[in-house]
Scaffold this motif. Structure first.
Motif, PDB file in Angstrom:
ATOM      1  N   ARG A   1       1.014  -1.112   0.069  1.00 22.17           N
ATOM      2  CA  ARG A   1       0.019   0.016  -0.037  1.00 22.17           C
ATOM      3  C   ARG A   1       0.822   1.124  -0.131  1.00 22.17           C
ATOM      4  O   ARG A   1       2.082   1.348   0.778  1.00 22.17           O
ATOM      5  CB  ARG A   1      -1.001   0.154   1.234  1.00 22.17           C
ATOM      6  CG  ARG A   1      -1.995  -1.042   1.129  1.00 22.17           C
ATOM      7  CD  ARG A   1      -2.882  -0.633   0.167  1.00 22.17           C
ATOM      8  NE  ARG A   1      -3.682   0.800   0.599  1.00 22.17           N
ATOM      9  CZ  ARG A   1      -4.585   1.281  -0.180  1.00 22.17           C
ATOM     10  NH1 ARG A   1      -4.840   0.550  -1.428  1.00 22.17           N
ATOM     11  NH2 ARG A   1      -5.142   2.438   0.133  1.00 22.17           N
TER      12      ARG A   1
ATOM     13  N   LYS B   1      -2.029   0.865  -4.575  1.00 26.68           N
ATOM     14  CA  LYS B   1      -1.202  -0.374  -4.611  1.00 26.68           C
ATOM     15  C   LYS B   1      -0.155  -0.264  -5.509  1.00 26.68           C
ATOM     16  O   LYS B   1      -0.316  -0.044  -6.639  1.00 26.68           O
ATOM     17  CB  LYS B   1      -2.163  -1.627  -4.526  1.00 26.68           C
ATOM     18  CG  LYS B   1      -1.289  -2.986  -4.374  1.00 26.68           C
ATOM     19  CD  LYS B   1      -2.168  -4.018  -4.627  1.00 26.68           C
ATOM     20  CE  LYS B   1      -3.301  -4.303  -3.587  1.00 26.68           C
ATOM     21  NZ  LYS B   1      -4.150  -5.545  -3.960  1.00 26.68           N
TER      22      LYS B   1
ATOM     23  N   LYS C   1       2.179  -1.720  -8.275  1.00 26.06           N
ATOM     24  CA  LYS C   1       1.864  -2.817  -9.190  1.00 26.06           C
ATOM     25  C   LYS C   1       3.300  -3.089  -9.964  1.00 26.06           C
ATOM     26  O   LYS C   1       3.520  -4.135 -10.483  1.00 26.06           O
ATOM     27  CB  LYS C   1       0.778  -2.656 -10.025  1.00 26.06           C
ATOM     28  CG  LYS C   1      -0.601  -2.551  -9.390  1.00 26.06           C
ATOM     29  CD  LYS C   1      -0.802  -3.784  -8.640  1.00 26.06           C
ATOM     30  CE  LYS C   1      -1.147  -4.921  -9.552  1.00 26.06           C
ATOM     31  NZ  LYS C   1      -2.674  -4.751 -10.398  1.00 26.06           N
TER      32      LYS C   1
ATOM     33  N   ASP D   1      -6.863   3.794  -5.887  1.00 24.62           N
ATOM     34  CA  ASP D   1      -8.090   3.449  -5.212  1.00 24.62           C
ATOM     35  C   ASP D   1      -9.220   3.808  -6.110  1.00 24.62           C
ATOM     36  O   ASP D   1     -10.227   3.176  -6.100  1.00 24.62           O
ATOM     37  CB  ASP D   1      -8.097   3.620  -3.940  1.00 24.62           C
ATOM     38  CG  ASP D   1      -7.083   3.065  -3.005  1.00 24.62           C
ATOM     39  OD1 ASP D   1      -6.553   1.900  -3.415  1.00 24.62           O
ATOM     40  OD2 ASP D   1      -6.735   3.609  -1.977  1.00 24.62           O
TER      41      ASP D   1
END
Length: 235
Positions: A150, A165, A167, A187
């Protein structure tokens, strides 16, 4: 006095160093010369020169019954064998390339051959055929941002947080290929892409949820999901 002599023998197609006995007759000499000059005995005219550049012969060995020593030959003089009838013995044709038909290939035909330098370079990936990942690359700095963590992305507004997040972490083909970028799935749909840029995919997410930012703008931690607002500072 030595009974042998060392000489250079030259002809239209040959040049060699030879050793002959002085008592050898000129007739016997011609038979020996035919073996390595290719000039038939009856076509031979033998000149004795001090050196190969000498335009004037010291002697002409024209008496077949005389021994070689009769002509006062010395070591390292030159026996120049002239072919008086080259049309029958074909001398000079080994070194004359004017009548040789040239073998030429078009660029397309050459490229299709497998026995050429070009084919060797292609098979071994040499020069311009080297794979891109074999070329020297700039060192990639180490970034301690784990995939799946996060995170929160720095913004110009103190109370405005962009969370998501991680990636992707690594070099990319955009941004001149310099340094490391962090790919983030937000988000909320406040991003710029779906994890791909200029047709190159780095991770997968929904459209407008993905973004790439520099590592210094990313903070990793326990950041819960909250409502955020769109800013156009990212790529």
């Amino acid at each position: 006095m030595s009974s042998v002599v060392n000489v250079f023998v030259v002809s239209p197609d040959t040049r060699s160093e030879r050793r002959f006995e002085l008592h050898t007759s000129i007739e016997q000499l011609k038979n020996k010369l035919e073996l390595f000059t290719g000039i038939p005995v009856q076509n031979q005219r033998i000149l004795l020169l001090d050196n190969e550049q000498d335009p004037n012969p010291v002697q002409v060995l024209d008496d077949d019954s005389r021994p070689l020593g009769y002509y006062s030959i010395r070591d390292w003089q030159v026996l120049k064998v002239i072919d008086t009838n080259p049309s029958t013995s074909f001398t000079g044709q080994l070194t004359d390339t004017s009548q040789v038909e040239k073998f030429e290939l078009s660029e397309e035909a050459y490229a299709q051959r497998q026995d050429t330098v070009l084919a060797y370079k292609q098979q071994n990936k040499i020069g311009r055929f080297a794979e891109k990942d074999q070329l020297p690359q700039k060192p990639v700095p180490e970034v301690n941002i784990p995939i799946g963590a996060r995170c929160e992305v720095e913004t110009a507004e103190e109370s405005f947080h962009k969370r998501g997040k991680v990636k992707f972490v690594g070099p990319t083909k955009f941004g001149k290929g310099d340094g490391v970028w962090v790919g983030i799935e937000y988000d909320e749909p406040i991003g710029k892409n779906d994890g791909s840029v200029n047709g190159e995919r780095y991770f997968t997410c929904k459209p407008n949820f993905g973004v790439f930012v520099r590592p210094e703008r990313v903070r990793v931690g326990d950041f819960p999901v909250e409502e955020t607002h769109f800013s156009d500072e990212e790529m």
